[in-house]
Design an enzyme around this catalytic site. Structure first.
Site, short mmCIF file in Angstrom:
data_model
loop_
_atom_site.label_atom_id
_atom_site.label_comp_id
_atom_site.label_asym_id
_atom_site.label_seq_id
_atom_site.Cartn_x
_atom_site.Cartn_y
_atom_site.Cartn_z
N GLY A 1 21.11 -16.03 37.31
CA GLY A 1 20.07 -16.12 36.29
C GLY A 1 20.01 -14.91 35.39
O GLY A 1 20.93 -14.09 35.36
N HIS B 1 22.95 -14.25 29.89
CA HIS B 1 23.32 -13.53 28.66
C HIS B 1 24.58 -14.18 28.07
O HIS B 1 25.09 -15.16 28.64
CB HIS B 1 23.52 -12.04 28.95
CG HIS B 1 24.46 -11.77 30.09
ND1 HIS B 1 25.80 -12.06 30.05
CD2 HIS B 1 24.24 -11.26 31.33
CE1 HIS B 1 26.37 -11.72 31.18
NE2 HIS B 1 25.44 -11.24 31.99
N GLY C 1 27.58 -13.46 28.17
CA GLY C 1 28.70 -13.59 29.11
C GLY C 1 28.62 -14.92 29.85
O GLY C 1 29.61 -15.67 29.92
N HIS C 2 27.42 -15.23 30.37
CA HIS C 2 27.25 -16.53 31.05
C HIS C 2 27.49 -17.68 30.07
O HIS C 2 28.12 -18.68 30.42
CB HIS C 2 25.82 -16.67 31.58
CG HIS C 2 25.45 -15.67 32.63
ND1 HIS C 2 24.48 -14.71 32.43
CD2 HIS C 2 25.91 -15.48 33.89
CE1 HIS C 2 24.36 -13.99 33.53
NE2 HIS C 2 25.21 -14.42 34.43
N GLN D 1 23.89 -11.05 49.33
CA GLN D 1 24.89 -10.19 48.71
C GLN D 1 24.32 -8.86 48.21
O GLN D 1 25.03 -8.08 47.59
CB GLN D 1 25.62 -10.93 47.58
CG GLN D 1 24.81 -11.19 46.34
CD GLN D 1 25.57 -12.06 45.35
OE1 GLN D 1 25.75 -13.26 45.55
NE2 GLN D 1 26.06 -11.46 44.26
N ASP E 1 33.42 -9.14 36.98
CA ASP E 1 33.44 -9.04 38.44
C ASP E 1 34.84 -9.42 38.92
O ASP E 1 35.04 -10.44 39.58
CB ASP E 1 32.38 -9.97 39.04
CG ASP E 1 31.00 -9.57 38.61
OD1 ASP E 1 30.60 -8.44 38.89
OD2 ASP E 1 30.32 -10.39 37.95
N GLN F 1 35.44 -9.87 42.67
CA GLN F 1 34.80 -11.12 43.11
C GLN F 1 35.68 -12.32 42.79
O GLN F 1 35.88 -13.21 43.62
CB GLN F 1 33.43 -11.25 42.43
CG GLN F 1 32.80 -12.62 42.55
CD GLN F 1 31.39 -12.67 42.00
OE1 GLN F 1 30.47 -12.19 42.63
NE2 GLN F 1 31.22 -13.25 40.82
N SER G 1 25.58 -7.55 30.99
CA SER G 1 25.14 -7.63 32.38
C SER G 1 23.64 -7.90 32.39
O SER G 1 22.90 -7.39 31.54
CB SER G 1 25.41 -6.30 33.08
OG SER G 1 24.70 -6.24 34.30
N ARG H 1 21.76 -6.68 34.35
CA ARG H 1 21.13 -5.41 34.71
C ARG H 1 20.84 -4.53 33.48
O ARG H 1 20.06 -3.57 33.59
CB ARG H 1 22.03 -4.63 35.66
CG ARG H 1 22.12 -5.21 37.05
CD ARG H 1 22.83 -4.24 37.98
NE ARG H 1 22.61 -4.56 39.37
CZ ARG H 1 23.40 -5.33 40.11
NH1 ARG H 1 24.48 -5.84 39.58
NH2 ARG H 1 23.11 -5.57 41.37
#
Ligand code: PAF
Length: 277
Positions: free
Chosen positions: A28, A31, A33-34, A58, A148, A151, A183, A185
């Site tokens: 969720g 941004h 990127g998603h 995680q 990531d 990942q 991100s 964040r």
């Protein structure tokens, strides 16, 4: 946009749409990127399903989990704007009805590098939830951002080793106009912190240029660290992009090199990388 809250309803949707789903897993606070992953999924699949779940398994740092930004109304408005078909947004109880299980999937060699070396249990938690999501959603293709990168490698490997019938697609990292990697964040940074964070991509681009000019590992490392300046660095290194083994300079130049950085800015952990052929 169909909002699906339970695994039973998700399974039923998956059953009705077998072989047609492109899947974008997220935590969720969406941004660009998603959205780039969503647009790719939409272009390549008859249906696109996005999941929104902040996965407690995680987060090795409980404070990081508490501070993770959440805004479901904003996210669903963005998903509607992209004409996404369905969003799967389960509660923690729905995903972990008996608490987080003890099951741990591990790749010792790959997980002990980069973020895995600094976030104990993080990737085990990622693989656990992604495996569960794959089982419920049964996507034909699944899309992951290469920010990531570790990942992405681990999920690709899990899918291969467990023979899960999904195509894992890695999509290019998306940057703000000034170079900062997108991100969720980033919203936690002050204006000053955001400016400091610009050093990350600048350092990566500078190091990439040095490496491309034929410089050694040591010279490239030096350029990277000097450009990161006073930032609180967790790791900043060159590694083999297939094995994630840190380059020392004594090995032959690998075909693909990843320059990867993790730093803390105002207590916010930020990662970024460049992949060099
Ligand atoms: O990359 C993320 O946002 C998460 O790690 C993922 C893949 C959604 C699993 O929780």
């Amino acid at each position: 946009l169909k909002v699906i809250r339970t695994r039973a309803a998700m399974r039923e949707y998956a059953r009705q749409n077998a072989g047609r789903i492109g899947f974008v897993p997220t935590m969720g606070y969406l941004h660009e990127g998603h959205l780039s992953l969503i647009r790719r999924a939409k272009a390549e699949n008859p249906l696109t399903v996005v999941s929104i779940f902040v996965n407690p398994a995680q987060f090795n740092d409980p404070a990081d989990l508490e501070k993770y930004p959440v805004d479901f109304a904003r996210d669903t408005a963005m998903l509607e704007g992209e004409a996404v078909d369905a969003v799967f947004a389960p509660t923690r109880e729905e995903v972990y009805p008996n608490g987080v299980p003890e099951l741990r999937m591990r790749y010792d060699a790959l997980m002990d590098k980069l973020c895995g070396a600094h976030r104990p249990g993080h990737f085990e938690g990622v693989l656990l939830v992604v495996h569960k999501l794959f089982m419920w959603i049964m996507p034909r293709r699944a899309y992951f951002g290469l920010k990531d990168y570790q990942q992405y490698l681990l999920i690709r490997k899990m899918v291969y080793d467990l023979e899960i019938p999904v195509e894992v697609i890695g999509c290019p990292l998306v940057r703000e106009a000034d170079g900062l990697a997108m991100s969720s964040r980033n919203v936690r940074l002050s204006a000053f912190g955001r400016k400091q964070a610009l050093l990350i991509s600048r350092a990566l681009f500078a190091a990439a240029k040095v490496w491309r000019s034929g410089a050694s590992v040591a010279e490239t490392q030096a350029a990277l660290h000097s450009a990161l300046g006073e930032l609180e660095v967790e790791y900043a290194l060159l590694c083999n992009a297939e094995t994630l083994v840190t380059l020392t300079g004594s090995e032959p130049r690998p075909e693909k090199v990843l320059i990867a950085v993790a730093v803390y800015v105002e207590g916010v952990r930020l990662i970024d990388n460049v992949l060099l052929p």
